[in-house]
Design a protein around this motif. Structure first.
Motif, PDB file in Angstrom:
ATOM      1  N   ILE A   1      40.963  35.384  42.143  1.00  0.00           N
ATOM      2  CA  ILE A   1      41.271  36.805  42.133  1.00  0.00           C
ATOM      3  C   ILE A   1      41.981  37.104  40.822  1.00  0.00           C
ATOM      4  N   ASN A   2      41.386  37.980  40.018  1.00  0.00           N
ATOM      5  CA  ASN A   2      41.947  38.304  38.703  1.00  0.00           C
ATOM      6  C   ASN A   2      42.202  37.044  37.875  1.00  0.00           C
TER       7      ASN A   2
ATOM      8  N   VAL B   1      32.642  41.667  39.770  1.00  0.00           N
ATOM      9  CA  VAL B   1      32.625  40.232  40.085  1.00  0.00           C
ATOM     10  C   VAL B   1      32.041  39.489  38.893  1.00  0.00           C
ATOM     11  N   GLU B   2      32.732  38.449  38.464  1.00  0.00           N
ATOM     12  CA  GLU B   2      32.251  37.610  37.378  1.00  0.00           C
ATOM     13  C   GLU B   2      31.670  36.331  37.965  1.00  0.00           C
TER      14      GLU B   2
ATOM     15  N   LEU C   1      33.573  32.128  41.126  1.00  0.00           N
ATOM     16  CA  LEU C   1      33.443  33.565  41.329  1.00  0.00           C
ATOM     17  C   LEU C   1      34.816  34.184  41.097  1.00  0.00           C
ATOM     18  N   ASN C   2      34.912  35.041  40.094  1.00  0.00           N
ATOM     19  CA  ASN C   2      36.176  35.682  39.755  1.00  0.00           C
ATOM     20  C   ASN C   2      36.095  37.145  40.165  1.00  0.00           C
ATOM     21  N   ILE C   3      36.885  37.521  41.160  1.00  0.00           N
ATOM     22  CA  ILE C   3      36.882  38.883  41.688  1.00  0.00           C
ATOM     23  C   ILE C   3      37.970  39.682  40.983  1.00  0.00           C
ATOM     24  N   ILE C   4      37.565  40.729  40.268  1.00  0.00           N
ATOM     25  CA  ILE C   4      38.511  41.568  39.545  1.00  0.00           C
ATOM     26  C   ILE C   4      38.778  42.817  40.375  1.00  0.00           C
TER      27      ILE C   4
ATOM     28  N   GLY D   1      43.224  40.152  34.422  1.00  0.00           N
ATOM     29  CA  GLY D   1      42.004  40.869  34.752  1.00  0.00           C
ATOM     30  C   GLY D   1      40.889  40.709  33.761  1.00  0.00           C
ATOM     31  N   ASP D   2      40.663  41.749  32.948  1.00  0.00           N
ATOM     32  CA  ASP D   2      39.382  41.900  32.288  1.00  0.00           C
ATOM     33  C   ASP D   2      38.993  40.768  31.367  1.00  0.00           C
TER      34      ASP D   2
END
Length: 825
Positions: free
Chosen positions: A177-178, A204-205, A223-226, A814-815
């Motif tokens: 997450i983030n 989602v990345e 899986l990176n959830i922003i 985050g980004d």
């Protein structure tokens, strides 16, 4: 290999230089940032206008707000634009040689904010050196849904009926997450993602070839959830309420207040859901000693889910180059589950011999909180920066179950009950620092250090009724306290550079892992064997290589290599069996060791005006791979039925081959199509207890989505997903088809949206499988949740529907968390 890489770099540099000299063009470079904060603006446009007012050429900025444009020498007006920002111009600029323009600052245009439209429609997928980024905020079918539901609509990702998340068919995926491990996603479990609203997700990345900045956990990738966080000055936010059948209700609010000195953000949600499910098991035993060789179980699940979650944070801008962010997350869950298991036993003549009713009432209280602190200092505008993160999490889960059982045929017999209490407490501390140093115009060096310390304590107590007296006695054979520690310390460095059309990112990560397990269940009469305790230590190097070659402005080829680790979680190691079924149990294996994998990924991207195509070929070789097997324990129930155990083991090797392709097509303004296809083959070799579990599994899955804009501001979306049949050494699973349908309409001058969706329209999302061994054959069917109808309403204030004004680091991981050096595809 190094010689070949060097030769390729020289070739690319020579080719780019020769091409430039042939065209006699010059290069104009620069950077665009947001006025007041100096954050880079991604996807801002740069246009070169000749003396007659015609746009000759132009370009867009990359993740760092930088642009590079080739033009012929001459006099131009350079125009800089970004949606909802004031336009800036440099007039009558004479260019005769390669030039780097001064950094341009764009200020917010408050008068145009109400006219902002969906910009992200043209940027559905962004490809980086080590990831693909999907903006799922526009997915209508996730309205009123959970994060777990939303992930099932992301290409390369599948979520099975039990909530297990797979990447390219591989469940060994790391959820962040983030950019960080988080209690929001759960510790070693994805159950928490079923309790969070999808409305909280920004994007989602999908990271199939992680760079060295990321920890090496997860052999399938990351899986990176922003999560969402608004960047617009002033007060703004949105509220979403939903109601569904079967009962599914919830409310989510996102609110943000930003000034020149600070940014306060909050997401809060409540839910109240009743989710029915069902399962069916048919076990046939081959041994003649089994009196009733055919056993059929019917299970009905009735799950009541009540929950509250909130995420509150503040980012303080110390100056125009540094900021500090503090945030807190809290989740409270109160769940009740009733499982009714009806068992029918048949004798060798297929006549009904016994009917038994087993009812389990389980109550679960979940209390989680997380505190995080982030500091970032940007030394200059060229990307020179330092990030420091600290994060502490605590999760406490109390489960209480009462299992009641009775025979209803041929006569009614009340059987002893069981009273189970399980208290699981998990804590995690994360400390991390990342340093980025640009070296010249295109090169970048990065280094970091990280410590991650987790502890899980499971206090399990089983009380068994003495006959039917109502008096319960502790079962010391199964009651226990299991403590599991996982400590990971890591350092990494990586270097990236770009030569003409060729970019690379090389990294190396060193990780030391300590896994400790301790069982405390000793009594005077029943000492637990010491071999259940363990203390293991592993140190490994994890190299990463990511390459990209630009075939053209809209076309590139990528190649990635990385080495990964899959550490066993506490659920897989806890040696005490589950109790939901008397004859079918799951038991952890304390002898599990980590699995290691080396993976290669060759990717291709091509963009046209209305079409984007992505494709990948991948290969992975994993050693000591985890595999769940079923075996006869040699024990029987009180009624003489053999007890079948599911247990995870280390198998010797697991090879995975695959191909995937994705398509985004916008043929018309009112029609958007999105499709993906993934084909893979697993080859497993290994023995356990002198049984050969080698197997080959060829399977595939595909998804298709269409979104149609109808008159009267109505959108219609259809999502279809199919996962083909699959198998391992023991089990064959049938294919699964799922179809979702959604409609939405903008109201209240586009500040509000009404949405209606149907999840699993055909009620076909069921896992159907057959397991065959030497002693039994088991057929089962499982449906986690039945077809769902949901109506939702969203209201936005001081923001328009799905506005996306560019990317930048949000100060909360985050980004650009984990991106480091990026090629410019």
């Amino acid at each position: 290999m190094k010689i070949y890489l060097a030769a390729l770099c020289v070739f690319c540099l020579t080719f780019a230089t020769a091409q430039r000299q042939e065209d006699k063009d010059i290069t104009i470079k620069g950077k665009i940032v947001e006025d007041g904060t100096n954050y880079p603006l991604e996807y801002a446009t740069v246009a070169f206008i000749d003396t007659e007012g015609n746009i000759v050429t132009g370009g867009i900025t990359d993740l760092n707000g930088e642009y590079t444009v080739m033009i012929s020498p001459g006099v131009y007006t350079v125009q800089f634009e970004f949606i909802s920002y004031k336009t800036e111009r440099l007039t009558n600029q004479r260019f005769t040689k390669d030039t780097t323009l001064p950094t341009v600052s764009l200020a917010l245009d408050s008068e145009s904010l109400d006219e902002v439209v969906v910009r992200a429609e043209t940027t559905e997928v962004v490809v980086r050196l080590d990831k693909k980024i999907y903006n799922i905020g526009k997915d209508l079918t996730t309205s009123g849904a959970t994060v777990s539901d939303a992930l099932n609509n992301v290409p390369s990702v599948t979520v099975d009926v039990e909530g297990a998340i797979s990447l390219r068919g591989n469940e060994n995926v790391r959820i962040l997450i983030n950019g960080k491990p988080s209690a929001i996603a759960g510790f070693g479990s994805t159950d928490a993602l079923r309790q969070l609203p999808a409305d909280a997700i920004d994007r989602v990345e999908v990271i199939t070839s992680p760079s060295a900045r990321y920890d090496a956990e997860g052999t399938a990738g990351i899986l990176n959830i922003i999560l969402k966080k608004e960047k617009t000055l002033g007060l703004n936010g949105s509220f979403t309420a939903n109601y569904g059948v079967p009962l599914s209700s919830g409310f989510t609010g996102n609110i943000n207040l930003r000034t020149d000195k600070f940014n306060i953000f909050n997401t809060t949600g409540v839910r109240y859901n009743n989710s029915p499910g069902n399962a069916f098991f048919e076990n046939r035993y081959f041994s003649p000693s089994v009196a009733n060789p055919l056993v059929i179980e019917d299970r009905d699940y009735n799950r009541l889910r009540k929950g509250f979650n909130t995420n509150l944070g503040i980012e303080y801008f110390i100056n125009d180059k540094s900021s500090i962010t503090a945030s807190g997350f809290y989740r409270l869950g109160d769940n009740e589950t009733e499982t009714v298991n009806t068992t029918n036993e048949f004798n060798s003549q297929n006549n009904l011999a016994l009917t038994r009713l087993r009812t389990e009432n389980e109550g679960e209280e979940d209390d989680s909180y997380q505190f995080s602190l982030n500091y970032i200092n940007r030394f200059n505008e060229d990307g020179h920066e330092l990030k420091i993160d600290a994060q502490y999490e605590n999760d406490k889960e109390i489960e209480k179950s009462l299992i009641e059982e009775r025979n209803t045929f041929p006569s009614t017999v009340i059987l002893p009950s069981e009273d189970i209490t399980s208290i699981e407490t998990e804590t995690e501390l994360l400390l991390q620092a990342d340093y980025v140093l640009p070296l010249g115009e295109n090169a970048q060096f990065e280094a970091g250090i990280r410590g991650n310390y987790e502890e899980s304590i499971t206090d399990y107590e089983l009380l068994e009724e003495d006959g039917t007296s109502g008096v319960f006695v502790r079962n010391s054979d199964l009651s226990n306290v299991f403590t599991y520690n996982e400590n990971v310390n890591a350092v990494y460095s990586q270097y990236g550079n770009k030569f003409g059309q060729f970019s690379f990112l090389l990294g190396l990560r060193l990780e030391n892992t300590q896994l400790k397990g301790k069982v405390e269940a000793n009594t005077a009469n029943n000492p637990i064997e010491a071999n259940l305790n363990f203390d293991k230590n592993y140190t490994g190097l994890f190299p990463t290589v990511n390459l990209i070659y630009e075939l053209g402005e809209r076309e590139n080829v990528t190649l990635g290599y990385n080495r990964r680790i899959n550490r066993p979680r506490g659920f897989f190691i806890n040696p005490f069996p589950s109790r939901s079924s008397e004859a079918n149990v799951f038991q952890g294996n304390p002898n599990l060791d980590p699995a290691y994998a080396s993976a290669f990924d060759l990717g291709y991207l091509r963009r046209w005006d209305k079409l984007t195509l992505t494709a990948s070929i991948y290969y992975q070789h994993e050693t000591d791979a985890f595999e769940r097997i079923q075996e006869d324990t040699g024990e029987v129930t009180s009624n003489g039925i053999p007890i079948i155990r599911t247990i995870p083991i280390n198998l010797s090797t697991n090879q995975r081959y695959g191909f995937e392709a994705g398509m985004l097509y916008n043929p018309l303004k009112w029609l958007r199509l999105n499709g993906s296809f993934n084909f893979f083959k697993f080859v497993t070799d290994g023995f356990f207890n002198e049984v050969d579990y080698g197997a080959e599994n060829t399977s595939w899955f595909a998804r298709f989505s269409s979104k149609i804009s109808l008159p009267a501001k109505i959108d219609w979306q259809t999502n279809a997903f199919y996962r083909g049949p699959s198998n391992n050494a023991q089990t064959e699973s049938e294919g699964i088809l799922s179809l979702n349908l959604a409609f939405s309409k903008d109201i209240m001058d586009d500040n509000g949206t009404l949405a209606f969706n149907v999840s699993d329209l055909l009620n076909s999302r069921k896992r159907i499988s057959t397991t065959t061994t030497d002693t039994f054959i088991s057929e089962n069917e499982f449906q986690w949740r039945e077809r769902q109808f949901t109506l939702s309403f969203t209201y936005r204030f001081n923001q328009k529907k799905q506005r996306d004004r560019g990317r930048r680091d949000d100060g909360n991981g985050g980004d650009d968390e984990g991106e480091g050096f990026e090629g410019k595809p």
